[in-house]
Design an enzyme around this catalytic site. Structure first.
Site, short mmCIF file in Angstrom:
data_model
loop_
_atom_site.label_atom_id
_atom_site.label_comp_id
_atom_site.label_asym_id
_atom_site.label_seq_id
_atom_site.Cartn_x
_atom_site.Cartn_y
_atom_site.Cartn_z
CB CYS A 250 92.63 54.66 69.33
SG CYS A 250 92.62 56.35 69.96
CG HIS A 334 90.62 56.37 64.91
ND1 HIS A 334 89.61 55.62 65.47
CD2 HIS A 334 91.18 57.08 65.91
CE1 HIS A 334 89.55 55.88 66.77
NE2 HIS A 334 90.49 56.76 67.06
CD GLU A 336 88.23 53.97 62.75
OE1 GLU A 336 87.94 54.92 63.51
OE2 GLU A 336 89.34 53.39 62.80
#
Length: 358
Positions: A250, A334, A336
């Protein structure tokens, strides 16, 4: 409930009811954006990347499963407010420890409910992100507050969210230093599966970081304008040129790109949600991804410096790159999740392989 109004900088007015914390001056102001995630409202409002922004949830029913401390993505909330169509009257989930409204109050986060979020979202989509203000003040005062709001361009928001002191997370195989530009807890959990992570403030210089003798460097997510993170690009370039394997997510992707002369620009309304399709150019596969950013890297500015690895299929913007002459790669989205799909968690394994020297 108390009747209040939301007023945008273009003069648009939305009527609703107050939820959460009531500001002392009766006004909550920020840049209004929309998030399309179907679930994970607690993770969204505790994501530091929303600093300076008011989050509009496009999902109609919010708060139905309550909130729990284990789902928080940071030490608090950094957003300016939340906008929801319908706040659930009761919570129902075995993990629930409190309800959403109490969470907002505890974190002093104002909110507004009962307004037409579909109309608002369409307006933001067509006009781009707009500054706005809501609260108990008059519409005239709210309009003035909206127009006085700075927004997220040309302002350092990272200094508001970064850790003041280094700390350690996990006890994995490798030694990784993670720059905290607004790091999420789920990222630290993913990294801890492969590494012992030393989290350092955003302003730490390259010499201090290299003195920790890391086997890898992680560049975290974070809020706002990548041009406004003091000293970060110079430190990142020095670390990468010293040969330390580096992985960015990001804002970390944007800063790594800018460290090697890439350019960034602001998207009209950003990418916020857990359902964005991204093509992996190496495999041709499509990953459904979690996203939260307002700025983007100009892929053409990386020509000759990096290979583009991922592309957003909604608007063909850059979603990932790998430097040609250095052990460094990054993605705009992202992997995760938290909340969102886990299609892209393989990237943490790729980071481990890079540190292994494979």
């Amino acid at each position: 409930m108390t009747e209040i109004s939301l007023v945008l900088e273009d003069g648009s007015v939305f009527e609703g009811e107050a939820i959460g914390h009531i500001p002392e001056n009766g006004i909550a102001a920020g840049e209004v954006v929309f998030n399309t995630a179907l679930t994970g409202y607690q993770e969204v409002i505790t994501d530091p990347s929303y600093a300076g922004q008011i989050i509009t949830f496009t999902t109609t029913h919010i708060g139905n499963y309550g909130a729990t401390a284990a789902d928080a993505e940071s030490r608090g909330t950094f957003a300016r407010g939340v906008i929801v169509r319908d706040l659930a009257r009761r919570r129902s989930n075995w993990r629930s420890e409190t309800d959403l409204n109490d969470l907002l109050v505890a974190n002093k986060l104002p909110g507004i409910t009962g307004l037409d979020t579909r109309r608002l979202t369409r307006l933001l989509r067509d006009s781009g992100s707009l500054r706005g203000a809501f609260g108990t003040a008059s519409e005239a005062n709210l309009l003035a507050a909206a127009r006085d709001e700075h927004g997220t361009s040309g302002i350092d928001l990272v200094s508001q969210v970064t850790t003041p002191q280094p700390y350690t997370f996990g006890n994995g195989k490798y030694s990784v230093v993670a720059y905290d530009f607004g790091i999420k807890t789920t990222i630290l959990r993913c990294l801890s599966e492969i590494a012992t992570v030393t989290v350092v403030p955003a302003h730490m210089g390259a010499e201090e970081v290299l003195a920790l003798k890391p086997q890898g460097i992680f560049l975290s997510n974070g809020p706002g304008d990548p041009e406004m993170v003091p000293g970060a690009t110079a430190a990142i370039r020095s670390i990468v040129e010293n040969g330390v394997p580096t992985f960015g997510i990001c804002l970390g992707h944007q800063l790594l790109s800018r460290a090697f002369d890439g350019h960034t620009f602001k998207l009209p309304f950003g990418h916020h949600g857990g359902n964005h399709p991204v093509r992996n150019l190496a495999t041709g596969s499509v990953e459904i991804t979690s996203q939260n950013h307002n700025f983007c890297v100009d892929a053409d500015s990386l020509s000759g410096v990096a290979d583009i690895t991922h592309v957003n299929l909604n608007d063909n913007t850059n979603e990932g790159m790998r430097l040609r002459k250095h052990n460094a790669f990054s993605v705009q989205y992202h992997p995760e999740a938290g909340p969102g799909p886990h299609d892209s968690r393989y990237l943490f394994a790729q980071f481990a392989e890079m540190m292994e020297g494979k």
